[in-house]
Design a protein around this motif. Sequence first.
Motif, PDB file in Angstrom:
ATOM      1  N   LYS A 114      -7.933   5.181  -3.664  1.00 19.51           N
ATOM      2  CA  LYS A 114      -8.513   5.590  -2.811  1.00 19.51           C
ATOM      3  C   LYS A 114      -8.020   7.158  -2.121  1.00 19.51           C
ATOM      4  N   LYS A 169     -10.278   0.181   2.584  1.00 15.98           N
ATOM      5  CA  LYS A 169     -10.236  -0.953   1.962  1.00 15.98           C
ATOM      6  C   LYS A 169     -10.634  -0.712   0.338  1.00 15.98           C
ATOM      7  N   ASN A 200      -7.498   1.066   7.868  1.00 14.47           N
ATOM      8  CA  ASN A 200      -8.934   0.519   7.708  1.00 14.47           C
ATOM      9  C   ASN A 200      -9.550   0.842   6.350  1.00 14.47           C
ATOM     10  N   ASN A 218       1.050  -1.131   0.145  1.00 16.19           N
ATOM     11  CA  ASN A 218      -0.058  -0.071   0.036  1.00 16.19           C
ATOM     12  C   ASN A 218       1.031   1.075  -0.034  1.00 16.19           C
TER      13      ASN A 218
END
Length: 381
Positions: A295, A381, A379, A183
């Motif tokens: 995201k 996703k 957190n 990530n």
Amino acid sequence: MWCLLLTTMCLQAQDWVGTWATAIERCGQTDMPKQVSLTNNSIRQVVHVSLGGSVLRLQLSNHFSDEPVEIKSVYIADALDAKHINAKTARYLKFNGKKNVTIAPHEMVFSDVVKYELRPLQRLTVTICYGATAETASGHRGSRTTSYIMQGESKPNKEFLVAEQLDHWYNIAAIDVLAEDHNCWACLGNSITDGRGTTTNLQNRWTDICAEQLGGHVGILNLGIGGNCVLQGGLGEPAINRFERDIMSQRGLTGIVIYEGINDIGNSRNSEQTSQQLISAYQDFISKAHQRGLKVAGGTITQMGKTDYWSFFHEAVRQTVNEWIRHSGQFDAVIDFDQVLLDPAKPTQMRADYQYDWLHPNAEGYKAMGQEAAKVLQNVK
């Protein structure tokens, strides 16, 4: 033969992922060394990485210079204290198979791939030995980290004799590692992300704390610029102009953090217009990121009470923008920095024990911000 084939297959299965980056700016005469030139001298610069890896590459930038920059050699090594390195770890980088490289005006270059045991969260030194350099450099003024200049060409096993030291980075733009599962978040911001109010050389910006809280398993890239604005004015190119280069061009991204707007608000002359323009810019950033499958986390704008930015009109803009960040539903996550830092008895101001100058947090404030950011990002996703 089989070993070579296996190595090639492993490299092909991995992707380049950012472990460290900085936003490149034009460094004018006041930002350049005062006692010695970079020309025909060496500079040792220190960075704090997030991810580790066994294969890496370095990106160098000459984006804001009108003249070429000649580099005789670059080597990396584990940092010890101050200017000192662990010479046993030193590795020279190459560029198309050569130690030297000339970076053309307004260009960037990557080093060749190099094997190096880079530990998560470690401090790494990058020592650049220059030939001819530009009158003004491409670099980053708010390094919060001391760089050391030596006259002549530095060698890893020789003493680095410091002729001048200063808290700027020059030409280094990013470090990528090869990784399979990863990530990586690129953080767009101004001086609060850049780290004004942190402790020089302690690497305690909120992004550093976030990377540490995530255990060095996530790439956290700090693309903050002190004095930066989203829309216009400020220091460095506004975010709407630098977004593609500084944020979206980073390698291996899975998400971005948008935490910028306080300078636009504090200098606003038309409160309603500023809030609408900021929200529109955020929507544009979110759309571009979502189109690439990324995201997006939004950071609420922190307090300006007891600063020159304060007015009832400016506070109304901040509240309007923050309500949109929290409740519009357009962000994939919200990092409520405003709630982290506010004084419950005086919510337009920072907590006294978290403030550096009432606009920027101190080390304890940045620690709280980094902890909250890590809690939110892990957190997503």
